[in-house]
Design an enzyme around this catalytic site. Structure first.
Site, short mmCIF file in Angstrom:
data_model
loop_
_atom_site.label_atom_id
_atom_site.label_comp_id
_atom_site.label_asym_id
_atom_site.label_seq_id
_atom_site.Cartn_x
_atom_site.Cartn_y
_atom_site.Cartn_z
N GLU A 196 12.31 -31.65 -20.46
CA GLU A 196 13.00 -30.87 -19.67
C GLU A 196 14.60 -30.97 -20.68
OE1 GLU A 196 14.78 -27.59 -18.88
OE2 GLU A 196 13.20 -27.83 -17.14
N ILE A 227 20.26 -27.52 -18.38
CA ILE A 227 20.02 -26.82 -17.90
C ILE A 227 18.60 -26.38 -17.60
CG2 ILE A 227 19.85 -23.68 -18.06
CD1 ILE A 227 22.21 -23.97 -20.17
N GLY A 286 34.09 -33.76 -32.23
CA GLY A 286 32.52 -34.41 -32.11
C GLY A 286 31.79 -33.74 -31.44
N ASP A 292 18.37 -26.25 -35.65
CA ASP A 292 18.20 -26.66 -34.23
C ASP A 292 18.19 -25.56 -33.43
OD1 ASP A 292 18.88 -28.61 -32.52
OD2 ASP A 292 20.48 -27.12 -31.58
N LYS A 299 14.59 -25.51 -30.53
CA LYS A 299 14.00 -24.79 -29.09
C LYS A 299 13.59 -24.10 -28.84
CE LYS A 299 18.95 -27.29 -28.88
NZ LYS A 299 20.30 -27.57 -28.89
#
Lengths: 419, 419
Positions: A121, A128, A179, A193, A197
């Site tokens: 998850e 989420i 950051g 990235d 996903k």
């Protein structure tokens, strides 16, 4: 249930913290105590704010009989894949947040995890519960489409550009100072990235195979203040979207900046937040929103997976007991969508007609057009076009032709429009 | 897995349809075939567009050995409670969409369902998997607050009032014509439907006991065009919110229209859509959005529950194996929030000072004030106030005092502000 945490950085420390802080609550929900008993770290000398025994000997941790589940938070692809494979061969449950490992090895891992719980998850959209929503909550639905804002760094930068009028470089610097972005931001702002996903979500939705390299991925670096101007004029917001659709057993996967209408609920997802819209045949449109990164948010998902394991709940890793569909990836050239084109040209007679001709000859039909009055003494002007639904191959051809025309200053810049 | 459908109306028919249409998909996901074998209806002579054997003999259906799970979609409170109790005593799984039954009997049902799966995803927010998110997805979190738009009818009416400038009666009539509101709309527009759903969610979040009658419930009938005007002026949107919060083991539950800031993501939830914001200690804010009603959307949740049962997944019905918290309901008078007050007064000297005094004497501190220029020949004017955070008991006192003042025309109208 004794848990080993492999990798005790920000997320690993948060996992330990939550397991201790919410111990009673977790026991009441899962029926058992979940105890973090050992953490693996590469460098024992590094100071860490975490209340757990640490070891730099991965092999001895993997051999311990008293460990009931492993949490993999090491990062990387092949090393964690090897380690996780070893654990699964022992039929011990694994929980991971490692999206890159899953993007490349998810089906191999699913084979190894046939009889063993495997939670991931935390690999998509932080805390989420979108994996659970797709695997279980929406399990009655044929999933038809997923549209996600899956990279918080890019969304923070784009939100800043839209709302405060800063350019990409300024917004990136601000994100780095806060950051929210790495010193090398490429993985986030160039779309990789989000692509990892998207592959994970789409495998659950459609059982689709494929590597990150197979899919269309564009980043947000080239978005200019002129694009932001156009978006504001035409009631759009620019978001880095991860989109997957299925039609006739062909799955279309793409990650790119996109114009979306201001009244789309995804247009309200600002800053570092993530969100995923899912379209199914029964439920139609549902949307899931929350923080996509951060130690506690990601650890929230890791611990939820551990609680599911403690309860004895088992679902096939990617949602299917049997392979159902024989789906294929749609070729990038066959993708159809609407496009926005920004073309910097010499401001002289015949230019617009020539461009319009090139478009028409390549089956691109113009939906709207904007030309701002040229500034005094300025030799060039910018033309903005949006098109009706067109073929990716055709718009690429048009861009190539235009780029080589004498009166065109730079390569025309294209943004896709998601309606 | 053979399923009996008790109640074959809109949702029941959709359940049968989805089970048949997505049969292969559901088998791939759950590992077994899920077959609707019999439907219970009160009136066999009524024509129904559903491909399943029907019976009006509930007792014979309850006695059938070949039924593995029951879906309760009859509506009502006590009759379905009796029937569901009988099924659970046989240790056969139940899935229900019946929010009223759960609002009154959820803990009794939980006791009966100790060893038997009991699914009720469809009872709150239609097909949005919010029950699963609270019970499983967010299980690592101490839930701190829930804010939901849980009634699509009211949200449709309010959206219409805000966006098209129509008044409540016109918006209601339109909703009724479109089938979004019943001919007697009270259950929806007076807040009771949302209150039932809020109780269910809050029981999972905090193990809170209580009946719908115990909680603060206000509807949307009295919202006027002046309130809409004020909302627009001050960058608010009016939504019927269902709110629950926990603090010091006291749970605050309330359903009422509220001003929320235009940039709150819930402000973008328009028309008949539902959404639930959940705040937890680890994940912080997450939000779940989708259709809150409709046959297919609700059936999506029913079938997902059946698939979970087929997989053998078991969770305690309300999320807890053991009772953890000894929480109490906060008394309505102890609720603290910000308020908006609309007061119709005679336009004469000293009125504002008198009102300001009453407020100050009752610990109400004014945050903003608006008075529109009075129309010519108009004896009355409207004053709009917003307050800092105050006590419910205090604002009620102020309203009572003002109502009895000679220069005040009607009972002042109050809307809570959720920030």
């Amino acid at each position: 249930m004794n848990v080993a945490i492999l990798g005790v950085g920000t997320v690993g420390s948060s996992v330990v913290k939550i397991l201790k802080k919410n111990k009673e609550l977790i026991k009441a929900r899962s029926g058992v105590e979940i105890n973090p008993v050992i953490g693996f770290v590469r460098d024992l000398s590094k100071k860490r704010d975490v209340d757990i025994e640490l070891s730099d000997d991965i092999n001895s941790i993997l051999k311990r009989d008293d460990i009931d589940a492993y949490v993999e938070l090491m990062g990387g692809v092949d090393r964690p894949y090897k380690i996780v494979s070893e654990i699964l061969k022992q039929e011990k449950p694994v929980v991971t947040a490692n999206k890159a490992m899953l993007a490349y090895h998810r089906y191999a891992l699913q084979n190894l995890a046939k009889n063993t719980p495997f939670g991931f998850e935390a690999s998509v959209a932080g805390g989420i519960p979108i994996i659970k929503a797709l695997k279980e909550g929406l399990s009655a639905n044929k999933i038809e489409k997923i549209v996600g804002i899956l990279n918080g760094t890019s969304n923070y930068i784009l939100t800043n550009m839209m709302q405060n009028g800063v350019n990409f470089d300024e917004a990136l610097t601000k994100a780095q100072n806060l950051g929210y972005a790495e010193s090398d931001p490429s993985f986030d702002v160039d779309g990789f990235d989000a692509a990892h996903k998207l592959l994970i979500l789409s495998s659950i939705a459609y059982s689709v195979h494929g590597d990150p390299e197979d899919i269309l991925v564009k980043g947000i670096r080239k978005i200019s203040s002129e694009d932001i101007f156009f978006a504001n004029e035409f009631e759009y917001v620019i978001k880095l979207l991860a989109i997957s659709k299925i039609e006739d057993k062909k799955v279309e996967l793409r990650v790119h900046p996109a114009f979306i209408n201001k009244d789309n609920i995804l247009a309200k997802v600002d800053g570092v937040m993530n969100a995923v819209s899912v379209y199914g045949d029964a439920l139609k449109h549902s949307m899931y929103y929350g923080p996509g990164a951060g130690g506690d948010a990601t650890a929230s998902a890791v611990v939820a997976d551990l609680i599911d394991i403690a309860k004895g709940n088992k679902s096939p890793m990617l949602g299917y007991n049997t392979t159902l569909q024989n789906v294929k990836l749609l070729s990038q050239n066959d993708i159809k969508t609407k496009y926005y084109l920004r073309v910097r040209v010499e401001d002289k007679k015949g230019v617009l007609a020539t461009i319009a001709n090139v478009m028409s000859e390549n089956r691109i039909s113009i939906d709207s057009f904007l030309q701002k009055p040229r500034l005094k003494d300025e030799k060039y002007t910018t033309l903005f076009f949006t098109t009706h639904t067109s073929l990716e191959a055709d718009i690429k051809k048009v861009i190539e032709i235009l780029e080589n025309m004498k009166f065109v200053l730079n390569r025309p810049f294209m943004i896709r429009i998601e309606s």
